[in-house]
Design a protein around this motif. Structure first.
Motif, PDB file in Angstrom:
ATOM      1  N   LYS A 187       0.829  -1.275   0.021  1.00 21.17           N
ATOM      2  CA  LYS A 187      -0.030   0.018   0.013  1.00 21.17           C
ATOM      3  C   LYS A 187       0.840   1.149  -0.058  1.00 21.17           C
ATOM      4  CE  LYS A 187      -4.620   1.206   1.666  1.00 21.17           C
ATOM      5  NZ  LYS A 187      -5.588   1.104   2.816  1.00 21.17           N
ATOM      6  N   ALA A 188       2.027   1.008   0.790  1.00 17.50           N
ATOM      7  CA  ALA A 188       3.000   2.391   0.775  1.00 17.50           C
ATOM      8  C   ALA A 188       3.338   2.519  -0.491  1.00 17.50           C
ATOM      9  CB  ALA A 188       4.053   2.288   1.900  1.00 17.50           C
ATOM     10  N   PHE A 189       4.014   1.715  -1.218  1.00 19.19           N
ATOM     11  CA  PHE A 189       4.544   1.398  -2.664  1.00 19.19           C
ATOM     12  C   PHE A 189       3.355   2.094  -3.695  1.00 19.19           C
ATOM     13  CE2 PHE A 189       5.070   0.054  -6.724  1.00 19.19           C
ATOM     14  CZ  PHE A 189       6.339   0.459  -7.426  1.00 19.19           C
ATOM     15  N   ALA A 190       2.156   1.576  -3.246  1.00 22.78           N
ATOM     16  CA  ALA A 190       1.197   2.232  -4.339  1.00 22.78           C
ATOM     17  C   ALA A 190       0.922   3.768  -4.243  1.00 22.78           C
ATOM     18  CB  ALA A 190      -0.094   1.363  -4.111  1.00 22.78           C
ATOM     19  N   ARG A 191       0.898   4.190  -2.760  1.00 27.80           N
ATOM     20  CA  ARG A 191       0.816   5.791  -2.587  1.00 27.80           C
ATOM     21  C   ARG A 191       1.985   6.483  -3.128  1.00 27.80           C
ATOM     22  NH1 ARG A 191      -0.906   4.123   2.865  1.00 27.80           N
ATOM     23  NH2 ARG A 191       1.337   4.318   3.547  1.00 27.80           N
ATOM     24  N   PHE A 192       3.279   5.827  -3.194  1.00 29.27           N
ATOM     25  CA  PHE A 192       4.523   6.241  -3.530  1.00 29.27           C
ATOM     26  C   PHE A 192       4.388   6.506  -5.137  1.00 29.27           C
ATOM     27  CE2 PHE A 192       9.102   6.125  -4.980  1.00 29.27           C
ATOM     28  CZ  PHE A 192       9.557   7.197  -4.371  1.00 29.27           C
ATOM     29  N   ALA A 193       3.916   5.312  -5.803  1.00 23.43           N
ATOM     30  CA  ALA A 193       4.029   5.565  -7.131  1.00 23.43           C
ATOM     31  C   ALA A 193       2.938   6.264  -7.795  1.00 23.43           C
ATOM     32  CB  ALA A 193       3.719   3.830  -7.908  1.00 23.43           C
ATOM     33  N   ALA A 194       1.948   6.402  -6.875  1.00 19.63           N
ATOM     34  CA  ALA A 194       0.687   7.412  -7.437  1.00 19.63           C
ATOM     35  C   ALA A 194       1.284   8.686  -7.128  1.00 19.63           C
ATOM     36  CB  ALA A 194      -0.474   7.299  -6.490  1.00 19.63           C
ATOM     37  N   GLY A 195       1.921   9.201  -6.344  1.00 17.21           N
ATOM     38  CA  GLY A 195       2.748  10.433  -6.284  1.00 17.21           C
ATOM     39  C   GLY A 195       3.500  10.879  -7.333  1.00 17.21           C
ATOM     40  N   VAL A 196       4.297   9.824  -7.692  1.00 11.56           N
ATOM     41  CA  VAL A 196       5.302   9.827  -8.424  1.00 11.56           C
ATOM     42  C   VAL A 196       4.622  10.345  -9.894  1.00 11.56           C
ATOM     43  CG1 VAL A 196       7.303   8.885  -9.825  1.00 11.56           C
ATOM     44  CG2 VAL A 196       7.263   8.813  -7.331  1.00 11.56           C
ATOM     45  N   ALA A 197       3.638   9.319 -10.305  1.00  8.93           N
ATOM     46  CA  ALA A 197       2.854   9.247 -11.325  1.00  8.93           C
ATOM     47  C   ALA A 197       2.133  10.637 -11.518  1.00  8.93           C
ATOM     48  CB  ALA A 197       1.750   8.213 -11.370  1.00  8.93           C
ATOM     49  N   ALA A 198       1.837  11.069 -10.343  1.00  4.69           N
ATOM     50  CA  ALA A 198       1.140  12.580 -10.173  1.00  4.69           C
ATOM     51  C   ALA A 198       1.773  13.498 -11.005  1.00  4.69           C
ATOM     52  CB  ALA A 198       0.487  13.093  -8.983  1.00  4.69           C
ATOM     53  N   ALA A 199       3.245  13.398 -10.621  1.00  3.00           N
ATOM     54  CA  ALA A 199       4.168  14.385 -11.143  1.00  3.00           C
ATOM     55  C   ALA A 199       4.400  14.237 -12.640  1.00  3.00           C
ATOM     56  CB  ALA A 199       5.416  14.342 -10.489  1.00  3.00           C
ATOM     57  N   ILE A 257      11.048  19.392  -4.326  1.00  4.54           N
ATOM     58  CA  ILE A 257       9.935  19.643  -3.256  1.00  4.54           C
ATOM     59  C   ILE A 257       8.674  18.950  -3.483  1.00  4.54           C
ATOM     60  CG2 ILE A 257       8.209  21.478  -2.203  1.00  4.54           C
ATOM     61  CD1 ILE A 257      10.379  23.458  -3.105  1.00  4.54           C
ATOM     62  N   TRP A 258       8.188  18.494  -4.834  1.00  4.03           N
ATOM     63  CA  TRP A 258       6.910  17.576  -5.009  1.00  4.03           C
ATOM     64  C   TRP A 258       7.455  16.168  -4.202  1.00  4.03           C
ATOM     65  CZ3 TRP A 258       1.820  17.443  -6.155  1.00  4.03           C
ATOM     66  CH2 TRP A 258       1.495  16.115  -6.742  1.00  4.03           C
ATOM     67  N   ASN A 259       8.591  15.855  -4.640  1.00  9.10           N
ATOM     68  CA  ASN A 259       9.319  14.414  -4.561  1.00  9.10           C
ATOM     69  C   ASN A 259       9.279  14.601  -2.968  1.00  9.10           C
ATOM     70  OD1 ASN A 259       8.941  13.618  -7.115  1.00  9.10           O
ATOM     71  ND2 ASN A 259      10.944  14.421  -7.294  1.00  9.10           N
ATOM     72  N   VAL A 260       9.821  15.299  -2.358  1.00  7.60           N
ATOM     73  CA  VAL A 260      10.093  15.277  -0.742  1.00  7.60           C
ATOM     74  C   VAL A 260       8.629  15.056  -0.056  1.00  7.60           C
ATOM     75  CG1 VAL A 260      10.744  16.736   1.201  1.00  7.60           C
ATOM     76  CG2 VAL A 260      12.163  16.880  -0.866  1.00  7.60           C
ATOM     77  N   VAL A 261       7.548  15.755  -0.370  1.00 10.22           N
ATOM     78  CA  VAL A 261       6.607  15.804   0.297  1.00 10.22           C
ATOM     79  C   VAL A 261       5.579  14.454  -0.318  1.00 10.22           C
ATOM     80  CG1 VAL A 261       4.111  16.706   0.449  1.00 10.22           C
ATOM     81  CG2 VAL A 261       6.204  18.303   0.290  1.00 10.22           C
ATOM     82  N   VAL A 262       5.927  13.934  -1.469  1.00 11.78           N
ATOM     83  CA  VAL A 262       5.162  12.729  -1.715  1.00 11.78           C
ATOM     84  C   VAL A 262       5.695  11.460  -1.060  1.00 11.78           C
ATOM     85  CG1 VAL A 262       4.935  11.084  -3.689  1.00 11.78           C
ATOM     86  CG2 VAL A 262       4.308  13.294  -3.855  1.00 11.78           C
ATOM     87  N   ALA A 263       7.112  11.526  -1.076  1.00 11.38           N
ATOM     88  CA  ALA A 263       7.846  10.402  -0.220  1.00 11.38           C
ATOM     89  C   ALA A 263       7.371  10.326   1.285  1.00 11.38           C
ATOM     90  CB  ALA A 263       9.492  10.480  -0.326  1.00 11.38           C
ATOM     91  N   HIS A 264       7.398  11.436   1.945  1.00 13.72           N
ATOM     92  CA  HIS A 264       6.975  11.749   3.437  1.00 13.72           C
ATOM     93  C   HIS A 264       5.690  11.075   3.430  1.00 13.72           C
ATOM     94  CE1 HIS A 264      10.684  13.946   4.338  1.00 13.72           C
ATOM     95  NE2 HIS A 264      10.477  13.541   5.424  1.00 13.72           N
ATOM     96  N   LEU A 265       4.699  11.531   2.731  1.00  8.98           N
ATOM     97  CA  LEU A 265       3.189  11.083   2.633  1.00  8.98           C
ATOM     98  C   LEU A 265       2.871   9.747   2.358  1.00  8.98           C
ATOM     99  CD1 LEU A 265       1.425  14.229   1.183  1.00  8.98           C
ATOM    100  CD2 LEU A 265       1.555  13.621   3.500  1.00  8.98           C
ATOM    101  N   ALA A 266       3.620   9.102   1.425  1.00  6.34           N
ATOM    102  CA  ALA A 266       3.603   7.718   0.938  1.00  6.34           C
ATOM    103  C   ALA A 266       4.012   6.712   2.159  1.00  6.34           C
ATOM    104  CB  ALA A 266       4.175   7.458  -0.320  1.00  6.34           C
ATOM    105  N   ILE A 267       5.331   6.995   2.570  1.00  9.28           N
ATOM    106  CA  ILE A 267       5.897   5.854   3.327  1.00  9.28           C
ATOM    107  C   ILE A 267       5.538   6.369   4.977  1.00  9.28           C
ATOM    108  CG2 ILE A 267       8.130   5.291   4.219  1.00  9.28           C
ATOM    109  CD1 ILE A 267       9.116   5.936   1.181  1.00  9.28           C
ATOM    110  N   LEU A 268       5.136   7.433   5.357  1.00 10.03           N
ATOM    111  CA  LEU A 268       5.067   7.730   6.621  1.00 10.03           C
ATOM    112  C   LEU A 268       3.644   8.106   6.906  1.00 10.03           C
ATOM    113  CD1 LEU A 268       7.912  10.125   7.813  1.00 10.03           C
ATOM    114  CD2 LEU A 268       7.804   7.599   8.204  1.00 10.03           C
TER     115      LEU A 268
END
Length: 163
Positions: free
Chosen positions: A82-94, A126-137
């Motif tokens: 689930k965390a990977f899915a959030r991470f990938a979705a955040g990267v895909a959103a970029a 900046i986008w990537n920093v926020v997405v990684a934190h939200l996805a994993i934490l």
């Protein structure tokens, strides 16, 4: 034992790393991912491929690598689907942002991919920093974390790992 159980039971620190420690670790992983992304973009360009193809290849190669490195090294958390899915979705959103920046820099301004790709990479930091934190934490928290209490059982500590 399922593979997700083995991953969740790996000897990863279960307390949240302090911001200062996450910061330098994030920088190392971010640099690895940025170098890999730009190397892929430039290689695809040198081989005659379009920058849109380079972005797609980079997404498929760098996203799982970035997630694994950030989970283990930056945040000290186990890998979770689930965390990977959030991470990938955040990267895909970029992705649309990345495409728009490359269209602007390459197609409109006439810059070459070796120049445009690093510019776009820095702009997306900046986008990537926020997405990684939200996805994993599951949240973006700049305050230091508290260590888990001794009264929590192991099963309670791992309760969220099947997300």
């Amino acid at each position: 034992m399922s593979s997700s159980a083995r991953i969740a039971d790996s000897p990863v620190d279960q307390r949240e790393r302090p911001l200062l420690e996450r910061g330098w670790r994030y920088t190392v992983v971010g640099a690895i991912c940025a170098i890999a992304h730009n190397a892929i973009m430039i290689a695809v360009d040198q081989l005659g491929g379009h920058y849109l193809l380079g972005i797609m290849i980079s997404f498929l190669a760098v996203t799982p690598t970035g997630y694994a490195l950030h989970s283990w090294f930056t945040f000290g958390k186990p890998l979770r689907v689930k965390a990977f899915a959030r991470f990938a979705a955040g990267v895909a959103a970029a992705y649309p942002i990345s495409v728009a920046m490359m269209v602007l820099l390459c197609s409109w301004l006439g810059l070459g991919v070796p120049i445009a790709s690093p510019i776009a990479t820095v702009a997306l930091l900046i986008w990537n920093v926020v997405v990684a934190h939200l996805a994993i934490l599951s949240r973006f928290n700049l305050r230091p974390a508290t260590a888990p209490t001794a009264s929590r059982s192991t099963t309670q500590q791992f309760a969220g790992n099947e997300e």
